[in-house]
Design an enzyme around this catalytic site. Structure first.
Site, PDB file in Angstrom:
ATOM      1  N   TYR A   1       4.274  -2.311   0.455  1.00  0.00           N
ATOM      2  CA  TYR A   1       5.669  -2.196   0.026  1.00  0.00           C
ATOM      3  C   TYR A   1       5.768  -2.208  -1.501  1.00  0.00           C
ATOM      4  O   TYR A   1       6.478  -1.398  -2.100  1.00  0.00           O
ATOM      5  CB  TYR A   1       6.481  -3.346   0.625  1.00  0.00           C
ATOM      6  CG  TYR A   1       7.912  -3.424   0.169  1.00  0.00           C
ATOM      7  CD1 TYR A   1       8.880  -2.585   0.711  1.00  0.00           C
ATOM      8  CD2 TYR A   1       8.308  -4.359  -0.787  1.00  0.00           C
ATOM      9  CE1 TYR A   1      10.205  -2.664   0.300  1.00  0.00           C
ATOM     10  CE2 TYR A   1       9.621  -4.449  -1.201  1.00  0.00           C
ATOM     11  CZ  TYR A   1      10.567  -3.601  -0.658  1.00  0.00           C
ATOM     12  OH  TYR A   1      11.874  -3.676  -1.069  1.00  0.00           O
TER      13      TYR A   1
ATOM     14  N   LYS B   1       7.210   0.901  -3.761  1.00  0.00           N
ATOM     15  CA  LYS B   1       8.358   0.768  -4.650  1.00  0.00           C
ATOM     16  C   LYS B   1       7.991   1.082  -6.097  1.00  0.00           C
ATOM     17  O   LYS B   1       8.805   1.628  -6.851  1.00  0.00           O
ATOM     18  CB  LYS B   1       8.952  -0.639  -4.535  1.00  0.00           C
ATOM     19  CG  LYS B   1       9.698  -0.873  -3.231  1.00  0.00           C
ATOM     20  CD  LYS B   1      10.828   0.124  -3.020  1.00  0.00           C
ATOM     21  CE  LYS B   1      11.717  -0.227  -1.853  1.00  0.00           C
ATOM     22  NZ  LYS B   1      12.788   0.784  -1.626  1.00  0.00           N
TER      23      LYS B   1
END
Length: 260
Positions: free
Chosen positions: A150, A154
């Site tokens: 993640y 991002k």
């Protein structure tokens, strides 16, 4: 402050809850005609009055369904908010505990959804000299041991926003990024959500864990961010009031990130 958004059209992804839902509410309150993309139609999203397109934006077909539906409903797209992300299976896993299947799911949902949705919407955004806001995370700047995939996704979303701003700014499209810290959403407060998994790992009850977050995360303001605060920042960046802001990454985290 008058944001002068009442003549605009917008697409918001991940619109069923959290930051996406708050953004739909904020934009519709400003008079924007909104199409919300979501996998499920929640009662809260239905109440906003936005036109909803049900689609899985981690897939190519889902993105096509959303943008085709938005163009049919709106006639053109002025504003795009790439908010969809995280995912139901987000977990605090380190590198060796994250297999290729999980990497692919996280990248499809958090990065490639933004790539594909932006690519599909850009012809209309260019024609209308529109604006994009991508929702990233402070994880792009403070990557912890987990969730490693993640954080990497991002960071790529943040870099993508700057590249799009540079390429399409001369053609009239502004692109900015908003990077929240901990936000009071189901991601953190749902008993089956990411926050609950972190709490279990720390041997704490979820409610107690949430109360400890400001101190544990060194949040300067002493509280976590509300979804409507993030939505207000997104609306500002989409508006003509911010007409000379492009390629920026706005952190909204109560002072969690201590460096520039």
């Amino acid at each position: 402050m008058n944001l002068n958004l009442s003549t605009k059209t917008a697409v918001v992804t991940g619109a069923s809850k959290g930051i996406g839902l708050a953004t739909v509410r904020t934009l519709t309150a400003e008079g924007v005609r909104v199409v919300g993309g979501a996998r499920t139609l929640t009662p809260e999203l239905k109440e906003t009055g936005a036109h909803v397109v049900l689609a899985d934006l981690s897939t190519v077909d889902g993105v096509s369904t959303l943008i085709d539906g938005a163009l049919a409903e709106l006639g053109g797209i002025d504003l795009l908010v790439n908010n969809v992300g995280a995912g139901d299976d987000l977990k605090p896993a380190g590198f060796l505990d994250t297999d290729d299947t999980h990497w692919a799911r996280i990248l499809d949902l958090n990065l490639l959804s933004t790539v594909r949705t932006s690519r599909a919407a850009l012809p209309s955004l260019i024609a209308r000299r529109g604006a994009i806001v991508n929702v990233s995370s402070i994880n792009s700047k403070l990557p912890a041991a987990g969730p490693v995939a993640y954080s990497a996704a991002k960071a790529a979303v943040t870099a993508l926003g700057k590249s799009l701003a540079e390429e399409f700014g001369p053609r009239g499209v502004r692109v900015n990024t908003v990077s929240p810290g901990v936000v009071r959403t189901s991601l953190w407060e749902d008993p089956n959500g990411f926050g609950s998994k972190l709490a279990a790992g720390a041997g704490a009850e979820l409610d107690a864990f949430m109360q400890q977050i400001p101190e544990a995360f060194s949040i300067t303001t002493g509280r976590i961010t509300e979804a409507d605060e993030v939505a207000a920042l997104i609306a500002f960046l989409l508006s003509d009031v911010a007409s000379n802001i492009s390629g920026a990454d706005y952190i909204i985290d109560g002072g969690t990130v201590k460096t520039t």
